[in-house]
Motif scaffolding. Structure first.
Motif, PDB file in Angstrom:
ATOM      1  N   GLY A 119       1.057  -1.197   0.266  1.00  0.00           N
ATOM      2  CA  GLY A 119      -0.120  -0.121   0.309  1.00  0.00           C
ATOM      3  C   GLY A 119       0.758   1.137   0.133  1.00  0.00           C
ATOM      4  N   VAL A 120       1.522   1.466   1.141  1.00  0.00           N
ATOM      5  CA  VAL A 120       2.889   2.338   0.734  1.00  0.00           C
ATOM      6  C   VAL A 120       3.294   2.786  -0.125  1.00  0.00           C
ATOM      7  CG1 VAL A 120       5.466   3.170   1.739  1.00  0.00           C
ATOM      8  CG2 VAL A 120       2.767   2.205   3.212  1.00  0.00           C
ATOM      9  N   GLN A 121       3.902   1.157  -1.070  1.00  0.00           N
ATOM     10  CA  GLN A 121       4.469   1.545  -2.568  1.00  0.00           C
ATOM     11  C   GLN A 121       4.079   2.485  -3.182  1.00  0.00           C
ATOM     12  OE1 GLN A 121       6.054  -2.635  -2.945  1.00  0.00           O
ATOM     13  NE2 GLN A 121       7.949  -2.096  -1.860  1.00  0.00           N
ATOM     14  N   THR A 122       2.533   1.939  -3.337  1.00  0.00           N
ATOM     15  CA  THR A 122       1.146   1.917  -4.277  1.00  0.00           C
ATOM     16  C   THR A 122       0.754   3.730  -4.442  1.00  0.00           C
ATOM     17  OG1 THR A 122       0.300   0.045  -4.802  1.00  0.00           O
ATOM     18  CG2 THR A 122      -1.062   1.483  -5.381  1.00  0.00           C
ATOM     19  N   VAL A 123       1.300   4.109  -2.722  1.00  0.00           N
ATOM     20  CA  VAL A 123       0.440   5.107  -2.730  1.00  0.00           C
ATOM     21  C   VAL A 123       1.633   6.547  -3.170  1.00  0.00           C
ATOM     22  CG1 VAL A 123       0.278   7.757  -0.817  1.00  0.00           C
ATOM     23  CG2 VAL A 123      -0.828   4.911  -1.183  1.00  0.00           C
ATOM     24  N   LEU A 124       2.942   6.046  -3.027  1.00  0.00           N
ATOM     25  CA  LEU A 124       4.171   6.687  -3.095  1.00  0.00           C
ATOM     26  C   LEU A 124       4.168   6.620  -4.842  1.00  0.00           C
ATOM     27  CD1 LEU A 124       6.565   5.428  -0.479  1.00  0.00           C
ATOM     28  CD2 LEU A 124       5.583   8.057  -0.849  1.00  0.00           C
ATOM     29  N   ALA A 125       4.475   5.416  -5.306  1.00  0.00           N
ATOM     30  CA  ALA A 125       4.541   5.353  -6.978  1.00  0.00           C
ATOM     31  C   ALA A 125       3.621   6.398  -7.875  1.00  0.00           C
ATOM     32  CB  ALA A 125       3.803   4.461  -7.343  1.00  0.00           C
ATOM     33  N   GLN A 126       2.121   6.781  -6.836  1.00  0.00           N
ATOM     34  CA  GLN A 126       0.982   7.657  -7.200  1.00  0.00           C
ATOM     35  C   GLN A 126       1.127   9.069  -7.406  1.00  0.00           C
ATOM     36  OE1 GLN A 126      -1.473   8.143  -8.962  1.00  0.00           O
ATOM     37  NE2 GLN A 126      -2.876   9.633  -8.111  1.00  0.00           N
ATOM     38  N   ARG A 127       2.148   9.639  -5.929  1.00  0.00           N
ATOM     39  CA  ARG A 127       3.061  10.861  -5.471  1.00  0.00           C
ATOM     40  C   ARG A 127       3.842  10.985  -6.974  1.00  0.00           C
ATOM     41  NH1 ARG A 127       6.898  12.460  -2.319  1.00  0.00           N
ATOM     42  NH2 ARG A 127       6.714  14.678  -1.433  1.00  0.00           N
ATOM     43  N   THR A 128       4.425  10.396  -7.182  1.00  0.00           N
ATOM     44  CA  THR A 128       6.099  10.483  -7.919  1.00  0.00           C
ATOM     45  C   THR A 128       4.776  10.555  -9.560  1.00  0.00           C
ATOM     46  OG1 THR A 128       7.535   8.820  -7.131  1.00  0.00           O
ATOM     47  CG2 THR A 128       7.583   9.394  -8.985  1.00  0.00           C
ATOM     48  N   LEU A 129       4.084   9.695 -10.014  1.00  0.00           N
ATOM     49  CA  LEU A 129       3.332  10.562 -11.590  1.00  0.00           C
ATOM     50  C   LEU A 129       2.875  11.292 -11.206  1.00  0.00           C
ATOM     51  CD1 LEU A 129       1.864   9.042 -13.762  1.00  0.00           C
ATOM     52  CD2 LEU A 129       0.502   7.826 -12.616  1.00  0.00           C
ATOM     53  N   VAL A 130       2.297  11.927 -10.025  1.00  0.00           N
ATOM     54  CA  VAL A 130       1.846  12.867 -10.145  1.00  0.00           C
ATOM     55  C   VAL A 130       2.513  14.324 -10.547  1.00  0.00           C
ATOM     56  CG1 VAL A 130       0.382  14.813  -9.411  1.00  0.00           C
ATOM     57  CG2 VAL A 130      -0.854  12.332  -9.179  1.00  0.00           C
ATOM     58  N   GLN A 131       3.847  14.100  -9.256  1.00  0.00           N
ATOM     59  CA  GLN A 131       4.868  15.410  -9.917  1.00  0.00           C
ATOM     60  C   GLN A 131       5.330  15.393 -10.819  1.00  0.00           C
ATOM     61  OE1 GLN A 131       6.672  13.989  -5.839  1.00  0.00           O
ATOM     62  NE2 GLN A 131       6.332  15.716  -4.398  1.00  0.00           N
ATOM     63  N   ASP A 132       5.641  13.645 -11.559  1.00  0.00           N
ATOM     64  CA  ASP A 132       6.178  14.071 -12.561  1.00  0.00           C
ATOM     65  C   ASP A 132       5.651  14.756 -14.115  1.00  0.00           C
ATOM     66  OD1 ASP A 132       8.344  13.114 -11.244  1.00  0.00           O
ATOM     67  OD2 ASP A 132       8.654  10.704 -12.261  1.00  0.00           O
ATOM     68  N   VAL A 133       3.997  13.937 -14.255  1.00  0.00           N
ATOM     69  CA  VAL A 133       3.559  14.390 -14.748  1.00  0.00           C
ATOM     70  C   VAL A 133       3.216  15.737 -14.737  1.00  0.00           C
ATOM     71  CG1 VAL A 133       1.455  13.250 -16.795  1.00  0.00           C
ATOM     72  CG2 VAL A 133       3.636  12.339 -15.375  1.00  0.00           C
ATOM     73  N   PHE A 134       2.343  16.238 -13.915  1.00  0.00           N
ATOM     74  CA  PHE A 134       1.433  17.088 -13.770  1.00  0.00           C
ATOM     75  C   PHE A 134       2.204  18.145 -12.814  1.00  0.00           C
ATOM     76  CE2 PHE A 134      -1.109  13.451 -13.929  1.00  0.00           C
ATOM     77  CZ  PHE A 134      -2.085  14.012 -15.732  1.00  0.00           C
TER      78      PHE A 134
END
Length: 490
Positions: A119-134
């Motif tokens: 769960g922690v890895q998934t949430v951090l992956a989402q955070r990285t995606l948002v920061q990298d793309v948007f």
């Protein structure tokens, strides 16, 4: 020993109960009360605040807080399991029994720690995606997007959100970027109903707004008279992304993606729509996102070439054969969307719209939950956009409406609009788009009966041709249904 293991399990499933039974009643009651309160709060939020939860999933600061919270709760849960087992364990007992009890408690701790770590890895992956793309509105540059974002109600004065979808093929063996896919997605912000408008990549003399700086250089549109067919290639829609910024760098103002801003102005003028934002897909990474979703399912109505060069009469070595509900991996999905040999741009545009629909269909909750880390990783390489972070919560809510709404195709008549001529009728194109957006999408019709599985991998050579829709729009559920027309490339 069986009683001890059973009570330890109960204490793990209902934190606090093991402590109460083990004699530590006050502490156990406190832990149980906190646990039941958190469960009740979670149920309440899930039932009444779902949209807010989804909106928080695109805010980097909230995602970081969520990852920390998951880790802390998991650690506390593990502490309670261990404390419960120690309270329940008898003072005297055999060494083998103590080892067995400790191993069982350790197994329960692992059962909590493993999904929490995921769960922690998934949430951090989402955070990285948002920061990298948007990027934030003030942290990025765009010459064409809205200057401000009404965070509380972005759609207050905007009945439609118009997005420009670009497919850019920037492979290492190609010079520059060609946007072979140019689609406008016009979304009704109240219903989520979406109209897709596909523009042929070989359009010439693409217009610009009268107040655009580019109109001074191209008053009659981006094109030149008296060129050979090969010469026109550098003056088509597909070449604008690369060629105009090369010829006039910085002409529209500060921008992180000048080619996209050029196309937003020109495509917006051609369709009569004010384009708000763009989403650019790197076709090299497209197979990665499809594979991350577990593949997509499409109806293949004609043989689709995987390679080949029509102009040189070089046939492809592989084909995607006709058949209903075919499950394609990333490589085959990319060729399904872009295969050219023996096909015209109209056929490719239909297939591209069907791929968009199939990706929307494939992104169901179960897939997102189980494969999200791979999806997020692929998304970081796949997408480029000028959509600001501040708009993401509202876009999540709008995306839910799109998911349950109708996705339709705006039918463009190539002959009436002169799309294959040197000077297309852009005035008529604007009228067609306006009429389509003002009309309600037609109801979905029944899908034709598919042949038996034994025939799905064989080319279909003759069936009836479907009747073209009488209205200006066509539901993609119909356009992407299985109805082979018998017109198969050799």
């Amino acid at each position: 020993m069986p009683k001890l293991l059973g009570l330890t399990l109960v204490g793990a499933l209902l934190p606090g109960v093991g402590l109460i039974i083990g004699g530590r009643r006050r502490l156990g009651a406190f832990v149980l009360t906190v646990f039941l309160g958190l469960v009740g709060l979670g149920v309440y939020v899930g039932l009444t605040r779902r949209d807010e939860v989804l909106a928080a999933a695109v805010i980097p600061s909230r995602l970081l807080q969520t990852s920390i919270l998951i880790g802390v709760l998991a650690m506390l849960w593990i502490v309670v399991i261990v404390a419960s087992h120690r309270s329940l364990r008898p003072a005297t007992g055999s060494a083998g029994g103590r080892v067995l009890g400790a191993a069982f408690a350790g197994l329960l701790c692992f059962a909590v720690a493993a999904p929490s770590a995921i769960g922690v890895q998934t949430v951090l992956a989402q955070r990285t995606l948002v920061q990298d793309v948007f990027q934030g509105q003030e942290e990025s540059k765009s010459a064409t997007r809205p200057a401000t974002v009404n965070v509380k109600d972005p759609w207050e004065d905007r009945p439609r959100l118009n997005l420009l979808l670009l497919g850019g093929d920037d492979a290492p063996d190609r010079e520059g970027v060609r946007t072979d896919t140019v689609i406008v997605a016009s979304i009704d912000t109240k219903t989520g109903n979406t109209a897709l408008i596909s523009l042929p990549r070989n359009l010439t003399f693409m217009p610009f707004p009268a107040d655009s700086p580019l109109a001074r250089f191209y008053p009659n549109g981006f094109g030149k008279e008296g060129l050979s067919l090969d010469g026109r290639l550098e003056w088509m829609l597909t070449a604008m992304y690369q060629n105009i910024p090369d010829a006039h760098p910085g002409i529209l103002g500060p921008s992180d993606n000048e080619g996209a801003d050029v196309l937003k102005e020109s495509v917006g003028e051609a369709t009569g729509l004010k384009l708000d934002y763009y989403l650019q897909v790197n076709l090299r990474s497209f197979p990665e996102i499809v594979d991350a979703l577990g593949g997509i399912t499409v109806n293949v109505n004609e043989r689709v070439a995987m390679g080949g060069v029509s102009s040189s009469h070089i046939p492809p070595k592989e084909w995607i054969e006709p058949g209903p509900k075919q499950h394609l991996d990333g490589r085959h999905a990319l060729w399904f969307a872009r295969g050219r040999y023996g096909a015209d741009d109209d056929q490719r545009q239909v297939r591209q719209r069907c791929v968009i629909k199939s990706i929307v269909d494939a992104a169901d909750p179960r897939t997102l939950v189980t494969k999200y880390k791979a999806i997020a990783k692929a998304g970081r390489h796949l997408l480029r956009t000028d959509i600001p972070q501040e708009l993401l919560p509202a876009l999540v809510e709008l995306g839910l409406k799109v998911k349950s709404g109708t996705v339709s195709n705006v039918t463009l008549d190539p002959e009436k609009l002169r799309l294959k001529y040197l000077h297309p009728d852009y005035k008529a194109l604007r009228e067609t788009v306006q009429t389509a957006l003002e009309s309600a999408p037609p109801p979905a019709t029944s899908t034709p009966v598919a042949p038996t599985p034994s025939t799905t991998r064989k080319p279909v050579t003759a069936t009836s041709t479907p009747t073209s829709p009488p209205g200006p729009t066509q539901d993609l559920a119909d356009a992407c249904a299985y109805h082979p027309n018998g017109d198969q490339p050799n």
